[in-house]
Design an enzyme around this catalytic site. Structure first.
Site, PDB file in Angstrom:
ATOM      1  N   LYS A   1     -32.243  -7.649  59.648  1.00 29.77           N
ATOM      2  CA  LYS A   1     -31.947  -8.577  58.535  1.00 29.77           C
ATOM      3  C   LYS A   1     -30.698  -9.425  58.836  1.00 29.77           C
ATOM      4  CE  LYS A   1     -31.397  -5.209  55.552  1.00 29.77           C
ATOM      5  NZ  LYS A   1     -31.599  -4.043  56.430  1.00 29.77           N
TER       6      LYS A   1
ATOM      7  N   ARG B   1     -32.720  -3.370  46.826  1.00 32.65           N
ATOM      8  CA  ARG B   1     -33.121  -2.200  47.620  1.00 32.65           C
ATOM      9  C   ARG B   1     -33.900  -1.176  46.815  1.00 32.65           C
ATOM     10  NH1 ARG B   1     -29.593  -1.344  52.686  1.00 32.65           N
ATOM     11  NH2 ARG B   1     -28.420  -3.257  52.594  1.00 32.65           N
TER      12      ARG B   1
ATOM     13  N   ARG C   1     -25.902  -0.436  68.382  1.00 37.59           N
ATOM     14  CA  ARG C   1     -25.413  -1.694  67.795  1.00 37.59           C
ATOM     15  C   ARG C   1     -23.883  -1.758  67.910  1.00 37.59           C
ATOM     16  NH1 ARG C   1     -26.691  -3.243  61.691  1.00 37.59           N
ATOM     17  NH2 ARG C   1     -25.863  -1.159  61.299  1.00 37.59           N
TER      18      ARG C   1
ATOM     19  N   ARG D   1     -20.133   0.552  63.789  1.00 41.10           N
ATOM     20  CA  ARG D   1     -19.966   0.750  62.346  1.00 41.10           C
ATOM     21  C   ARG D   1     -19.882   2.233  62.010  1.00 41.10           C
ATOM     22  NH1 ARG D   1     -24.201  -3.051  59.133  1.00 41.10           N
ATOM     23  NH2 ARG D   1     -24.566  -1.094  58.048  1.00 41.10           N
TER      24      ARG D   1
ATOM     25  N   ARG E   1     -29.880   7.067  55.805  1.00 39.82           N
ATOM     26  CA  ARG E   1     -30.189   5.688  55.366  1.00 39.82           C
ATOM     27  C   ARG E   1     -31.692   5.427  55.459  1.00 39.82           C
ATOM     28  NH1 ARG E   1     -26.493   2.741  59.409  1.00 39.82           N
ATOM     29  NH2 ARG E   1     -27.212   0.770  58.523  1.00 39.82           N
TER      30      ARG E   1
HETATM   31  P1  AP5 Z   1     -29.202  -5.903  62.378  1.00 38.54           P
HETATM   32  O1  AP5 Z   1     -29.546  -7.343  62.307  1.00 38.54           O
HETATM   33  O2  AP5 Z   1     -27.766  -5.518  62.319  1.00 38.54           O
HETATM   34  O3  AP5 Z   1     -30.080  -5.073  61.319  1.00 38.54           O
HETATM   35  P2  AP5 Z   1     -29.931  -4.955  59.748  1.00 38.54           P
HETATM   36  O4  AP5 Z   1     -31.280  -4.874  59.173  1.00 38.54           O
HETATM   37  O5  AP5 Z   1     -29.017  -6.025  59.220  1.00 38.54           O
HETATM   38  O6  AP5 Z   1     -29.221  -3.527  59.693  1.00 38.54           O
HETATM   39  P3  AP5 Z   1     -28.095  -2.969  58.737  1.00 38.54           P
HETATM   40  O7  AP5 Z   1     -27.735  -1.615  59.318  1.00 38.54           O
HETATM   41  O8  AP5 Z   1     -26.951  -3.925  58.582  1.00 38.54           O
HETATM   42  O9  AP5 Z   1     -28.851  -2.810  57.419  1.00 38.54           O
HETATM   43  P4  AP5 Z   1     -28.504  -1.870  56.264  1.00 38.54           P
HETATM   44  O10 AP5 Z   1     -29.401  -2.368  55.250  1.00 38.54           O
HETATM   45  O11 AP5 Z   1     -28.572  -0.422  56.521  1.00 38.54           O
HETATM   46  O12 AP5 Z   1     -26.923  -2.064  56.114  1.00 38.54           O
HETATM   47  P5  AP5 Z   1     -26.053  -2.958  55.150  1.00 38.54           P
HETATM   48  O13 AP5 Z   1     -24.871  -3.397  55.903  1.00 38.54           O
HETATM   49  O14 AP5 Z   1     -26.864  -3.974  54.459  1.00 38.54           O
HETATM   50  O15 AP5 Z   1     -29.826  -5.344  63.745  1.00 38.54           O
HETATM   51  C1  AP5 Z   1     -29.659  -3.998  64.123  1.00 38.54           C
HETATM   52  C2  AP5 Z   1     -29.549  -3.900  65.658  1.00 38.54           C
HETATM   53  O16 AP5 Z   1     -30.780  -4.293  66.248  1.00 38.54           O
HETATM   54  C3  AP5 Z   1     -28.476  -4.807  66.255  1.00 38.54           C
HETATM   55  O17 AP5 Z   1     -27.883  -4.144  67.322  1.00 38.54           O
HETATM   56  C4  AP5 Z   1     -29.261  -6.057  66.750  1.00 38.54           C
HETATM   57  O18 AP5 Z   1     -28.639  -6.660  67.837  1.00 38.54           O
HETATM   58  C5  AP5 Z   1     -30.609  -5.439  67.099  1.00 38.54           C
HETATM   59  N1  AP5 Z   1     -31.748  -6.314  66.826  1.00 38.54           N
HETATM   60  C6  AP5 Z   1     -31.928  -7.104  65.719  1.00 38.54           C
HETATM   61  N2  AP5 Z   1     -33.114  -7.750  65.774  1.00 38.54           N
HETATM   62  C7  AP5 Z   1     -33.700  -7.341  66.947  1.00 38.54           C
HETATM   63  C8  AP5 Z   1     -34.939  -7.651  67.558  1.00 38.54           C
HETATM   64  N3  AP5 Z   1     -35.849  -8.470  66.995  1.00 38.54           N
HETATM   65  N4  AP5 Z   1     -35.222  -7.040  68.739  1.00 38.54           N
HETATM   66  C9  AP5 Z   1     -34.348  -6.191  69.324  1.00 38.54           C
HETATM   67  N5  AP5 Z   1     -33.146  -5.854  68.774  1.00 38.54           N
HETATM   68  C10 AP5 Z   1     -32.824  -6.433  67.598  1.00 38.54           C
HETATM   69  O19 AP5 Z   1     -25.634  -1.873  54.046  1.00 38.54           O
HETATM   70  C11 AP5 Z   1     -24.710  -0.858  54.379  1.00 38.54           C
HETATM   71  C12 AP5 Z   1     -24.497   0.056  53.187  1.00 38.54           C
HETATM   72  O20 AP5 Z   1     -23.987  -0.702  52.072  1.00 38.54           O
HETATM   73  C13 AP5 Z   1     -25.755   0.752  52.626  1.00 38.54           C
HETATM   74  O21 AP5 Z   1     -26.086   1.916  53.349  1.00 38.54           O
HETATM   75  C14 AP5 Z   1     -25.297   1.052  51.188  1.00 38.54           C
HETATM   76  O22 AP5 Z   1     -24.422   2.138  51.147  1.00 38.54           O
HETATM   77  C15 AP5 Z   1     -24.520  -0.206  50.836  1.00 38.54           C
HETATM   78  N6  AP5 Z   1     -25.410  -1.228  50.247  1.00 38.54           N
HETATM   79  C16 AP5 Z   1     -25.801  -2.397  50.814  1.00 38.54           C
HETATM   80  N7  AP5 Z   1     -26.647  -3.052  50.007  1.00 38.54           N
HETATM   81  C17 AP5 Z   1     -26.795  -2.287  48.898  1.00 38.54           C
HETATM   82  C18 AP5 Z   1     -27.577  -2.410  47.713  1.00 38.54           C
HETATM   83  N8  AP5 Z   1     -28.371  -3.460  47.483  1.00 38.54           N
HETATM   84  N9  AP5 Z   1     -27.501  -1.420  46.786  1.00 38.54           N
HETATM   85  C19 AP5 Z   1     -26.700  -0.355  46.980  1.00 38.54           C
HETATM   86  N10 AP5 Z   1     -25.957  -0.167  48.087  1.00 38.54           N
HETATM   87  C20 AP5 Z   1     -25.999  -1.124  49.046  1.00 38.54           C
END
Ligand code: AP5
Length: 210
Positions: A13, A84, A123, A156, A167
């Site tokens: 994402k 989510r 990552r 991270r 997660r």
């Molecule tokens: P990346 O693009 O970083 O993936 P992502 O989907 O953004 O992963 P996140 O870990 O950031 O998502 P998340 O939803 O768990 O975390 P968030 O920060 O939102 O890509 C991942 C890896 O793959 C990278 O190394 C990249 O280079 C590689 N890659 C990408 N695309 C690729 C491809 N096509 N091919 C090969 N490799 C690829 O949330 C963190 C925390 O915040 C949550 O756990 C929760 O505690 C809180 N939080 C966030 N949103 C909410 C909500 N709405 N409600 C409640 N709590 C929330």
């Protein structure tokens, strides 16, 4: 253009959000990034958020609802990481209606568990500008250094194996209801997150005619 990105942790994402914002010149609203900024400040709220995030749990809905409402604008955005769960989907719907906002596409990026583990364990993110890398799939030109701003690349706190597992479990539990909520609408797009990032980007931009 108003885009909602949905998918498991590590589905890509954030990677797609950065590229879409670059192409379309619209704001990136990444809930995870906003929450991590608050944690960095070390405020009381930040400490509370860290407690949830380090365990791989969702932050309570009422907390994130306020964050989202304060950050949405009617001009255009890529929304990464919200909603989510079903309650958040309904909240977002209410915010859209209240502010006369019509989103253009809801994108579900789907991936399997093994891919998630592989991606998140390797990552690295830039401490300074937040750019996302992968040690194998998308390595930086110089080890440990961001290509864009020369900032240091770090892992991270929630990319530890036990937190990744949690997660993924949380995502499995909540995602079906969210998908059912959006699937009934014509603006629903599903893409295979195991494809390379260019192909995924192309599928999204094709759907929105950009
Ligand atoms: P990346 O693009 O970083 O993936 P992502 O989907 O953004 O992963 P996140 O870990 O950031 O998502 P998340 O939803 O768990 O975390 P968030 O920060 O939102 O890509 C991942 C890896 O793959 C990278 O190394 C990249 O280079 C590689 N890659 C990408 N695309 C690729 C491809 N096509 N091919 C090969 N490799 C690829 O949330 C963190 C925390 O915040 C949550 O756990 C929760 O505690 C809180 N939080 C966030 N949103 C909410 C909500 N709405 N409600 C409640 N709590 C929330």
């Amino acid at each position: 253009m108003k885009i909602i990105l949905f998918g498991a942790p590590g589905s890509g994402k954030g990677t797609q959000a950065a590229d879409l914002c670059g192409r379309l010149k619209i704001a990136k609203i990444s809930l995870g990034d906003i929450l991590r900024e608050e944690v960095k400040k070390g405020t009381g709220l930040g400490k509370e958020l860290k407690g949830y995030m380090d365990k791989g749990l969702l932050v309570p809905d009422e907390v994130v609802a306020k964050v989202i409402e304060g950050n949405l604008n009617s001009k255009g955005f890529v929304l990464d990481g919200y909603p989510r769960n079903l309650n958040q989907a309904k909240t977002l719907d209410g915010i859209f209606k209240k502010n006369n906002i019509n989103y253009d596409v809801f994108v579900n990026i789907y991936v399997d568990e093994q891919t998630i583990i592989n991606r998140l364990s390797k990552r690295r993110v830039c401490k300074q500008c937040g750019a996302i890398y992968h040690l194998v799939n998308m390595p930086p030109q110089k080890e440990g250094i961001c290509d864009k701003c020369a900032g240091a690349l770090i892992q991270r706190d929630d990319d530890k194996p036990e937190v990744i597992k949690k997660r993924w479990e949380v995502f499995q539990k909540e995602s079906k209801q969210v998908l059912d909520f959006y699937k009934t609408q014509k603006k629903f797009l599903e893409v295979d997150g195991c494809e390379n990032k260019e192909k995924i980007f192309e599928a999204i931009t094709k759907k929105i005619g950009q």
